[in-house]
Design a protein around this motif. Structure first.
Motif, PDB file in Angstrom:
ATOM      1  N   LYS A  69       0.930  -1.339   0.005  1.00  0.00           N
ATOM      2  CA  LYS A  69       0.039   0.043  -0.054  1.00  0.00           C
ATOM      3  C   LYS A  69       0.810   1.292   0.030  1.00  0.00           C
ATOM      4  O   LYS A  69       0.653   2.130  -0.639  1.00  0.00           O
ATOM      5  CB  LYS A  69      -0.999  -0.168   1.210  1.00  0.00           C
ATOM      6  N   GLU A  70       1.928   1.305   0.804  1.00  0.00           N
ATOM      7  CA  GLU A  70       2.747   2.444   1.026  1.00  0.00           C
ATOM      8  C   GLU A  70       3.505   2.482  -0.467  1.00  0.00           C
ATOM      9  O   GLU A  70       3.608   3.733  -0.818  1.00  0.00           O
ATOM     10  CB  GLU A  70       4.008   2.069   2.046  1.00  0.00           C
ATOM     11  N   LEU A  71       4.057   1.434  -1.072  1.00  0.00           N
ATOM     12  CA  LEU A  71       4.617   1.751  -2.261  1.00  0.00           C
ATOM     13  C   LEU A  71       3.706   2.035  -3.368  1.00  0.00           C
ATOM     14  O   LEU A  71       4.159   2.872  -4.343  1.00  0.00           O
ATOM     15  CB  LEU A  71       5.343   0.408  -2.700  1.00  0.00           C
ATOM     16  N   ARG A  72       2.501   1.639  -3.435  1.00  0.00           N
ATOM     17  CA  ARG A  72       1.327   2.045  -4.260  1.00  0.00           C
ATOM     18  C   ARG A  72       1.301   3.423  -4.302  1.00  0.00           C
ATOM     19  O   ARG A  72       1.035   4.325  -5.259  1.00  0.00           O
ATOM     20  CB  ARG A  72       0.093   1.543  -4.110  1.00  0.00           C
ATOM     21  N   LYS A  73       1.203   4.001  -2.884  1.00  0.00           N
ATOM     22  CA  LYS A  73       0.650   5.712  -2.664  1.00  0.00           C
ATOM     23  C   LYS A  73       1.803   6.217  -3.330  1.00  0.00           C
ATOM     24  O   LYS A  73       1.501   7.477  -3.799  1.00  0.00           O
ATOM     25  CB  LYS A  73       0.259   5.414  -1.289  1.00  0.00           C
ATOM     26  N   GLU A  74       3.036   6.022  -2.965  1.00  0.00           N
ATOM     27  CA  GLU A  74       4.155   6.818  -3.387  1.00  0.00           C
ATOM     28  C   GLU A  74       4.058   7.019  -4.811  1.00  0.00           C
ATOM     29  O   GLU A  74       4.300   8.040  -5.417  1.00  0.00           O
ATOM     30  CB  GLU A  74       5.425   5.902  -3.193  1.00  0.00           C
ATOM     31  N   ARG A  75       3.673   5.917  -5.571  1.00  0.00           N
ATOM     32  CA  ARG A  75       3.556   6.088  -7.133  1.00  0.00           C
ATOM     33  C   ARG A  75       2.440   6.197  -7.598  1.00  0.00           C
ATOM     34  O   ARG A  75       2.020   6.275  -8.827  1.00  0.00           O
ATOM     35  CB  ARG A  75       4.170   4.479  -7.622  1.00  0.00           C
ATOM     36  N   ILE A  96      -4.786  -8.075  -4.596  1.00  0.00           N
ATOM     37  CA  ILE A  96      -4.256  -6.922  -3.981  1.00  0.00           C
ATOM     38  C   ILE A  96      -4.581  -6.482  -2.898  1.00  0.00           C
ATOM     39  O   ILE A  96      -4.123  -6.114  -1.677  1.00  0.00           O
ATOM     40  CB  ILE A  96      -3.995  -5.927  -4.704  1.00  0.00           C
ATOM     41  N   THR A  97      -6.082  -6.176  -2.703  1.00  0.00           N
ATOM     42  CA  THR A  97      -6.662  -5.755  -1.500  1.00  0.00           C
ATOM     43  C   THR A  97      -6.596  -6.681  -0.498  1.00  0.00           C
ATOM     44  O   THR A  97      -6.117  -6.358   0.752  1.00  0.00           O
ATOM     45  CB  THR A  97      -8.159  -5.573  -1.674  1.00  0.00           C
ATOM     46  N   SER A  98      -6.606  -8.099  -0.570  1.00  0.00           N
ATOM     47  CA  SER A  98      -6.666  -9.197   0.397  1.00  0.00           C
ATOM     48  C   SER A  98      -5.159  -9.381   0.985  1.00  0.00           C
ATOM     49  O   SER A  98      -4.823  -9.222   2.260  1.00  0.00           O
ATOM     50  CB  SER A  98      -7.041 -10.401  -0.170  1.00  0.00           C
ATOM     51  N   ILE A  99      -4.335  -9.017   0.125  1.00  0.00           N
ATOM     52  CA  ILE A  99      -2.665  -9.049   0.740  1.00  0.00           C
ATOM     53  C   ILE A  99      -2.280  -7.643   1.413  1.00  0.00           C
ATOM     54  O   ILE A  99      -1.898  -8.028   2.622  1.00  0.00           O
ATOM     55  CB  ILE A  99      -1.759  -8.855  -0.590  1.00  0.00           C
ATOM     56  N   GLU A 100      -3.184  -6.611   1.011  1.00  0.00           N
ATOM     57  CA  GLU A 100      -2.914  -5.541   1.821  1.00  0.00           C
ATOM     58  C   GLU A 100      -3.348  -5.370   3.265  1.00  0.00           C
ATOM     59  O   GLU A 100      -2.754  -4.878   4.103  1.00  0.00           O
ATOM     60  CB  GLU A 100      -3.299  -4.088   1.145  1.00  0.00           C
ATOM     61  N   VAL A 101      -4.295  -6.088   3.234  1.00  0.00           N
ATOM     62  CA  VAL A 101      -5.110  -6.163   4.674  1.00  0.00           C
ATOM     63  C   VAL A 101      -4.772  -7.430   5.386  1.00  0.00           C
ATOM     64  O   VAL A 101      -5.282  -7.703   6.273  1.00  0.00           O
ATOM     65  CB  VAL A 101      -6.765  -5.941   4.535  1.00  0.00           C
ATOM     66  N   GLU A 102      -3.824  -8.209   4.869  1.00  0.00           N
ATOM     67  CA  GLU A 102      -3.234  -9.455   5.547  1.00  0.00           C
ATOM     68  C   GLU A 102      -4.214 -10.437   5.939  1.00  0.00           C
ATOM     69  O   GLU A 102      -4.157 -11.265   6.561  1.00  0.00           O
ATOM     70  CB  GLU A 102      -2.737  -9.056   6.856  1.00  0.00           C
ATOM     71  N   LYS A 103      -5.352 -10.559   4.852  1.00  0.00           N
ATOM     72  CA  LYS A 103      -6.071 -11.803   4.640  1.00  0.00           C
ATOM     73  C   LYS A 103      -5.652 -12.579   3.741  1.00  0.00           C
ATOM     74  O   LYS A 103      -6.160 -13.939   3.645  1.00  0.00           O
ATOM     75  CB  LYS A 103      -7.446 -11.423   4.236  1.00  0.00           C
ATOM     76  N   TYR A 104      -4.708 -12.491   2.912  1.00  0.00           N
ATOM     77  CA  TYR A 104      -4.065 -13.510   1.885  1.00  0.00           C
ATOM     78  C   TYR A 104      -2.602 -13.208   1.884  1.00  0.00           C
ATOM     79  O   TYR A 104      -2.036 -12.255   1.803  1.00  0.00           O
ATOM     80  CB  TYR A 104      -4.832 -13.232   0.458  1.00  0.00           C
ATOM     81  N   VAL A 105      -1.954 -14.473   1.776  1.00  0.00           N
ATOM     82  CA  VAL A 105      -0.530 -14.285   1.656  1.00  0.00           C
ATOM     83  C   VAL A 105      -0.122 -14.715   0.089  1.00  0.00           C
ATOM     84  O   VAL A 105      -0.690 -15.563  -0.477  1.00  0.00           O
ATOM     85  CB  VAL A 105       0.422 -15.660   2.463  1.00  0.00           C
ATOM     86  N   TYR A 123       7.056 -12.151  -6.024  1.00  0.00           N
ATOM     87  CA  TYR A 123       8.334 -11.846  -6.951  1.00  0.00           C
ATOM     88  C   TYR A 123       7.834 -10.839  -8.029  1.00  0.00           C
ATOM     89  O   TYR A 123       8.506  -9.839  -8.220  1.00  0.00           O
ATOM     90  CB  TYR A 123       8.821 -12.973  -7.665  1.00  0.00           C
ATOM     91  N   LYS A 124       6.642 -11.083  -8.544  1.00  0.00           N
ATOM     92  CA  LYS A 124       6.224  -9.916  -9.616  1.00  0.00           C
ATOM     93  C   LYS A 124       5.855  -8.557  -9.098  1.00  0.00           C
ATOM     94  O   LYS A 124       6.269  -7.671  -9.631  1.00  0.00           O
ATOM     95  CB  LYS A 124       5.062 -10.441 -10.371  1.00  0.00           C
ATOM     96  N   ILE A 125       5.307  -8.672  -7.688  1.00  0.00           N
ATOM     97  CA  ILE A 125       5.075  -7.375  -7.137  1.00  0.00           C
ATOM     98  C   ILE A 125       6.441  -6.663  -6.840  1.00  0.00           C
ATOM     99  O   ILE A 125       6.510  -5.516  -7.107  1.00  0.00           O
ATOM    100  CB  ILE A 125       4.082  -7.618  -5.866  1.00  0.00           C
ATOM    101  N   ALA A 126       7.325  -7.391  -6.243  1.00  0.00           N
ATOM    102  CA  ALA A 126       8.364  -6.780  -5.848  1.00  0.00           C
ATOM    103  C   ALA A 126       9.267  -6.136  -7.195  1.00  0.00           C
ATOM    104  O   ALA A 126       9.775  -5.134  -7.234  1.00  0.00           O
ATOM    105  CB  ALA A 126       9.463  -7.841  -5.145  1.00  0.00           C
ATOM    106  N   ARG A 127       9.477  -7.092  -8.228  1.00  0.00           N
ATOM    107  CA  ARG A 127      10.020  -6.795  -9.604  1.00  0.00           C
ATOM    108  C   ARG A 127       9.319  -5.386 -10.155  1.00  0.00           C
ATOM    109  O   ARG A 127      10.129  -4.662 -10.325  1.00  0.00           O
ATOM    110  CB  ARG A 127      10.048  -7.830 -10.271  1.00  0.00           C
ATOM    111  N   VAL A 146       9.467  -5.662   0.388  1.00  0.00           N
ATOM    112  CA  VAL A 146       8.086  -5.473   0.104  1.00  0.00           C
ATOM    113  C   VAL A 146       7.458  -6.324   1.200  1.00  0.00           C
ATOM    114  O   VAL A 146       6.361  -5.899   1.618  1.00  0.00           O
ATOM    115  CB  VAL A 146       7.593  -5.740  -1.161  1.00  0.00           C
ATOM    116  N   PHE A 147       7.697  -7.556   1.635  1.00  0.00           N
ATOM    117  CA  PHE A 147       6.980  -8.436   2.299  1.00  0.00           C
ATOM    118  C   PHE A 147       7.881  -8.648   3.662  1.00  0.00           C
ATOM    119  O   PHE A 147       9.142  -8.689   3.551  1.00  0.00           O
ATOM    120  CB  PHE A 147       7.004  -9.812   1.884  1.00  0.00           C
ATOM    121  N   ASP A 148       7.316  -8.701   4.943  1.00  0.00           N
ATOM    122  CA  ASP A 148       7.994  -8.723   6.236  1.00  0.00           C
ATOM    123  C   ASP A 148       8.066 -10.306   6.348  1.00  0.00           C
ATOM    124  O   ASP A 148       6.781 -10.810   6.740  1.00  0.00           O
ATOM    125  CB  ASP A 148       7.328  -8.038   7.325  1.00  0.00           C
ATOM    126  N   LEU A 149       9.166 -10.884   6.122  1.00  0.00           N
ATOM    127  CA  LEU A 149       9.231 -12.298   6.203  1.00  0.00           C
ATOM    128  C   LEU A 149       9.455 -12.955   7.539  1.00  0.00           C
ATOM    129  O   LEU A 149       9.783 -13.872   7.754  1.00  0.00           O
ATOM    130  CB  LEU A 149      10.286 -12.951   5.125  1.00  0.00           C
TER     131      LEU A 149
END
Length: 66
Positions: free
Chosen positions: A6-12, A30-39, A46-50, A59-62
Motif C-alpha cells: 500500500k505504501e509503495l502504491r501510494k508513493e507511485r 491486492i486488497t486481500s494482501i494489503e489487509v493481511e487476509k491473503y499471503v 516476486y512480480k510485485i517486488a520486481r 516489500v514483504f515482512d518475512l
C-alpha cells in the motif's frame, strides 16, 4: 503477513486495479494482501517486488513466516 504494498502504491500514485493489471492478478487479491487476509504466492510476491524495483524482503515482512 505485513507488506509495504500500500505504501509503495501510494508513493507511485497507483490504484489497486493498476497494480493488479501490471502483475497479472485481480484488485481483490491486492486488497486481500494489503489487509493481511491473503499471503501472496512466491511467484506473485516476486512480480510485485520486481514491479516496484525492490527485493521480496523489501516489500514483504518475512519475519512472521514459520
Amino acid at each position: 503477513m505485513k507488506t509495504r504494498i500500500k505504501e509503495l502504491r501510494k508513493e507511485r500514485k497507483l490504484s489497486q486495479e493498476e497494480l493488479a493489471l501490471a502483475v497479472g492478478t485481480t484488485r481483490q487479491t491486492i486488497t486481500s494482501i494489503e489487509v493481511e487476509k491473503y499471503v501472496a504466492s512466491l511467484q506473485l510476491a516476486y512480480k510485485i517486488a520486481r514491479y516496484f524495483g525492490c527485493t521480496i524482503e523489501e516489500v514483504f515482512d518475512l519475519t512472521e513466516v514459520e
